[in-house]
Design a protein around this motif. Structure first.
Motif, PDB file in Angstrom:
ATOM      1  N   VAL A   9      -2.489  11.413  -7.613  1.00  0.00           N
ATOM      2  CA  VAL A   9      -2.501  10.065  -8.192  1.00  0.00           C
ATOM      3  C   VAL A   9      -2.319   8.981  -7.119  1.00  0.00           C
ATOM      4  O   VAL A   9      -2.763   7.844  -7.291  1.00  0.00           O
ATOM      5  CB  VAL A   9      -1.446   9.975  -9.332  1.00  0.00           C
ATOM      6  N   ASN A  10      -1.720   9.347  -5.981  1.00  0.00           N
ATOM      7  CA  ASN A  10      -1.514   8.382  -4.889  1.00  0.00           C
ATOM      8  C   ASN A  10      -2.808   8.156  -4.102  1.00  0.00           C
ATOM      9  O   ASN A  10      -2.900   8.443  -2.906  1.00  0.00           O
ATOM     10  CB  ASN A  10      -0.427   8.885  -3.924  1.00  0.00           C
ATOM     11  N   THR A  11      -3.822   7.660  -4.788  1.00  0.00           N
ATOM     12  CA  THR A  11      -5.113   7.340  -4.166  1.00  0.00           C
ATOM     13  C   THR A  11      -5.629   6.061  -4.809  1.00  0.00           C
ATOM     14  O   THR A  11      -5.254   5.734  -5.944  1.00  0.00           O
ATOM     15  CB  THR A  11      -6.146   8.465  -4.433  1.00  0.00           C
ATOM     16  N   LEU A  38      13.997   5.472   2.917  1.00  0.00           N
ATOM     17  CA  LEU A  38      13.477   4.248   2.291  1.00  0.00           C
ATOM     18  C   LEU A  38      11.961   4.170   2.412  1.00  0.00           C
ATOM     19  O   LEU A  38      11.422   4.420   3.492  1.00  0.00           O
ATOM     20  CB  LEU A  38      14.056   3.022   3.001  1.00  0.00           C
ATOM     21  N   CYS A  39      11.292   3.815   1.334  1.00  0.00           N
ATOM     22  CA  CYS A  39       9.836   3.600   1.411  1.00  0.00           C
ATOM     23  C   CYS A  39       9.596   2.128   1.747  1.00  0.00           C
ATOM     24  O   CYS A  39       9.903   1.242   0.947  1.00  0.00           O
ATOM     25  CB  CYS A  39       9.161   3.944   0.086  1.00  0.00           C
ATOM     26  N   PRO A  40       9.033   1.865   2.930  1.00  0.00           N
ATOM     27  CA  PRO A  40       8.843   0.465   3.325  1.00  0.00           C
ATOM     28  C   PRO A  40       7.838  -0.262   2.436  1.00  0.00           C
ATOM     29  O   PRO A  40       7.849  -1.491   2.365  1.00  0.00           O
ATOM     30  CB  PRO A  40       8.302   0.565   4.761  1.00  0.00           C
ATOM     31  N   ARG A  89      -0.257  12.059   4.564  1.00  0.00           N
ATOM     32  CA  ARG A  89       1.161  12.418   4.417  1.00  0.00           C
ATOM     33  C   ARG A  89       1.942  11.237   3.878  1.00  0.00           C
ATOM     34  O   ARG A  89       1.618  10.089   4.183  1.00  0.00           O
ATOM     35  CB  ARG A  89       1.769  12.817   5.760  1.00  0.00           C
ATOM     36  N   CYS A  90       2.984  11.530   3.141  1.00  0.00           N
ATOM     37  CA  CYS A  90       3.910  10.476   2.723  1.00  0.00           C
ATOM     38  C   CYS A  90       4.896  10.298   3.877  1.00  0.00           C
ATOM     39  O   CYS A  90       5.634  11.231   4.214  1.00  0.00           O
ATOM     40  CB  CYS A  90       4.640  10.882   1.448  1.00  0.00           C
ATOM     41  N   ILE A  91       4.922   9.102   4.458  1.00  0.00           N
ATOM     42  CA  ILE A  91       5.785   8.869   5.621  1.00  0.00           C
ATOM     43  C   ILE A  91       7.267   8.925   5.269  1.00  0.00           C
ATOM     44  O   ILE A  91       8.120   9.004   6.138  1.00  0.00           O
ATOM     45  CB  ILE A  91       5.473   7.520   6.322  1.00  0.00           C
ATOM     46  N   SER A 137       0.836  -1.197   0.000  1.00  0.00           N
ATOM     47  CA  SER A 137       0.000   0.000   0.000  1.00  0.00           C
ATOM     48  C   SER A 137       0.874   1.251   0.000  1.00  0.00           C
ATOM     49  O   SER A 137       2.003   1.233  -0.493  1.00  0.00           O
ATOM     50  CB  SER A 137      -0.907  -0.028   1.227  1.00  0.00           C
ATOM     51  N   CYS A 138       0.378   2.349   0.571  1.00  0.00           N
ATOM     52  CA  CYS A 138       1.095   3.632   0.597  1.00  0.00           C
ATOM     53  C   CYS A 138       0.384   4.474   1.642  1.00  0.00           C
ATOM     54  O   CYS A 138      -0.858   4.474   1.699  1.00  0.00           O
ATOM     55  CB  CYS A 138       0.998   4.256  -0.793  1.00  0.00           C
ATOM     56  N   SER A 139       1.151   5.191   2.472  1.00  0.00           N
ATOM     57  CA  SER A 139       0.518   5.947   3.565  1.00  0.00           C
ATOM     58  C   SER A 139      -0.444   7.007   3.043  1.00  0.00           C
ATOM     59  O   SER A 139      -1.446   7.314   3.677  1.00  0.00           O
ATOM     60  CB  SER A 139       1.591   6.588   4.455  1.00  0.00           C
TER      61      SER A 139
HETATM   62  S1  SF4 Z   1       7.270   7.116  -1.097  1.00  0.00           S
HETATM   63 FE1  SF4 Z   1       5.527   7.928   0.057  1.00  0.00          FE
HETATM   64  S2  SF4 Z   1       3.988   8.373  -1.509  1.00  0.00           S
HETATM   65 FE2  SF4 Z   1       5.490   6.983  -2.459  1.00  0.00          FE
HETATM   66  S3  SF4 Z   1       4.648   4.929  -2.087  1.00  0.00           S
HETATM   67 FE3  SF4 Z   1       6.048   5.360  -0.394  1.00  0.00          FE
HETATM   68  S4  SF4 Z   1       4.704   6.183   1.203  1.00  0.00           S
HETATM   69 FE4  SF4 Z   1       3.550   6.298  -0.714  1.00  0.00          FE
END
Ligand code: SF4
Length: 353
Positions: free
Chosen positions: A157-159, A300-302, A214-216, A129-131
């Motif tokens: 777009v992040n929805t 890093l994006c988990p 928010r983007c974590i 997923s994505c925060s």
């Molecule tokens: S970087 Fe941020 S916006 Fe992109 S996928 Fe990861 S959490 Fe979502």
């Protein structure tokens, strides 16, 4: 980027029988790029059978592999056919000739691919997923519409597809301001990225109403980090993603989308850069522009880093139900309208029917 992180990931071996010569050749190909981000030759030998099997299978099964820039470099330089940000990848989705698109990215991007080209089979190796995408539901949008009936509703777009289906227009980090300005309403509900909404407000006369997503990853960067890089590397250019905090954005040399940052770095005569964004972009720049020095820290994006080569192989071989993107027809139709509105404002119609 921390090498241990990747090595822990490579525990699976290919089932195909490749000769030692073939493995060495593939390891050499991998090492040519991956050495620039800290991989050793034995690391590349370890993953070579996997990348060979994936590359063979994708041809046999008529699959194109698309990877977001934040995905790990073993996937990017080992098996991906195209690398990009959400906007660049969307364009590739439209152009794809292959029967199946395997999307190495988070779930909402694979959903967007399905909306844009519904006749294709779209696979995702891991339902990450994505925060930002998780921060808002279709029900939230419906409630906000009631509260602000005069406002135009833009979703980043992040929805999820279901959230897109409830909005008037979509936007990317590259065209967000253009879409805000292109709407007829004076009030804009900008969903769900609170920090991007704050960054856009000083650039427009329209009233922007924020949500709390928010983007974590990008919210981790602080003005202090920028100050310390300025102090230690006075010649460096500092670039930040539009999802960063306004207090960071006001201190940097350039703010924009992932692609905007790449273009800036490519054209700039500067030799040193700090990229306030996900580590995947720093890694890509180290490989693709070795003459430029990437300094400072990245994050890093988990979610993006959940996807492993072994998952790509498994999804190619025999995708599970949760790895095949299916969307209700009504959601696809409504979300297409939202994406089309963005395209109409930003450029020409690009969807396949
Ligand atoms: S970087 Fe941020 S916006 Fe992109 S996928 Fe990861 S959490 Fe979502």
């Amino acid at each position: 980027m921390k090498l241990d992180f990747f090595i822990k990931k490579v525990k699976t071996h290919s089932n195909m029988n490749f000769s030692l010569n073939q493995i060495n050749k593939e390891a050499e190909r991998l090492f040519d790029n991956l050495r620039k981000v800290g991989w050793s030759e034995p690391d590349c030998e370890l993953i070579a059978p996997l990348t060979m099997e994936i590359n063979q299978l994708k041809k046999e099964k008529d699959v194109i592999i698309l990877a977001h820039s934040y995905i790990t470099p073993d996937i990017i330089y080992g098996v991906a056919d195209f690398i990009g940000d959400s906007y660049g990848l969307s364009k590739k989705v439209i152009e794809a000739k292959e029967k199946t698109i395997l999307f190495c990215s988070v779930h909402f991007m694979a959903e967007t691919a399905k909306i844009m080209n519904p006749k294709k089979t779209v696979l995702i190796p891991s339902a990450a997923s994505c925060s930002l995408a998780e921060s808002i539901t279709p029900e939230d949008v419906r409630k906000l519409r009631k509260k602000y009936p005069e406002a135009g509703v833009i979703c980043y777009v992040n929805t999820s597809a279901a959230v897109k289906a409830e909005c008037d227009a979509c936007c990317t980090s590259g065209n967000a301001l253009k879409i805000v300005e292109g709407m007829s309403q004076k009030e804009i509900l900008f969903l769900p990225d609170e920090l991007m909404a704050k960054n856009l407000q000083p650039l427009t006369k329209k009233k922007i109403i924020k949500w709390t997503g928010r983007c974590i990853v990008h919210e981790e960067f602080s003005p202090k980090t920028v100050d310390s890089v300025r102090r230690d590397y006075p010649e460096a250019k500092i670039l930040a993603h539009l999802e960063c905090m306004p207090s960071v954005v006001e201190k940097v040399d350039m703010t924009g989308s992932t692609e905007g940052m790449i273009q800036y770095l490519k054209k700039s005569p500067a030799k040193q850069f700090m990229l306030a964004t996900e580590c995947g972009l720093s890694d890509r720049m180290k490989v693709e522009y070795p003459e430029k020095q990437i300094i400072g820290s990245c994050a890093l994006c988990p979610y993006m880093k959940q996807i492993m080569l072994k998952d790509v192989l498994q999804a190619l071989k025999e995708p599970r139900k949760d790895q095949i993107i299916e969307l209700p027809k009504e959601v696809v139709k409504k979300a297409q309208k939202t994406l089309n509105r963005m395209v109409k404002i930003a450029e020409k119609q690009i969807f396949k029917k």
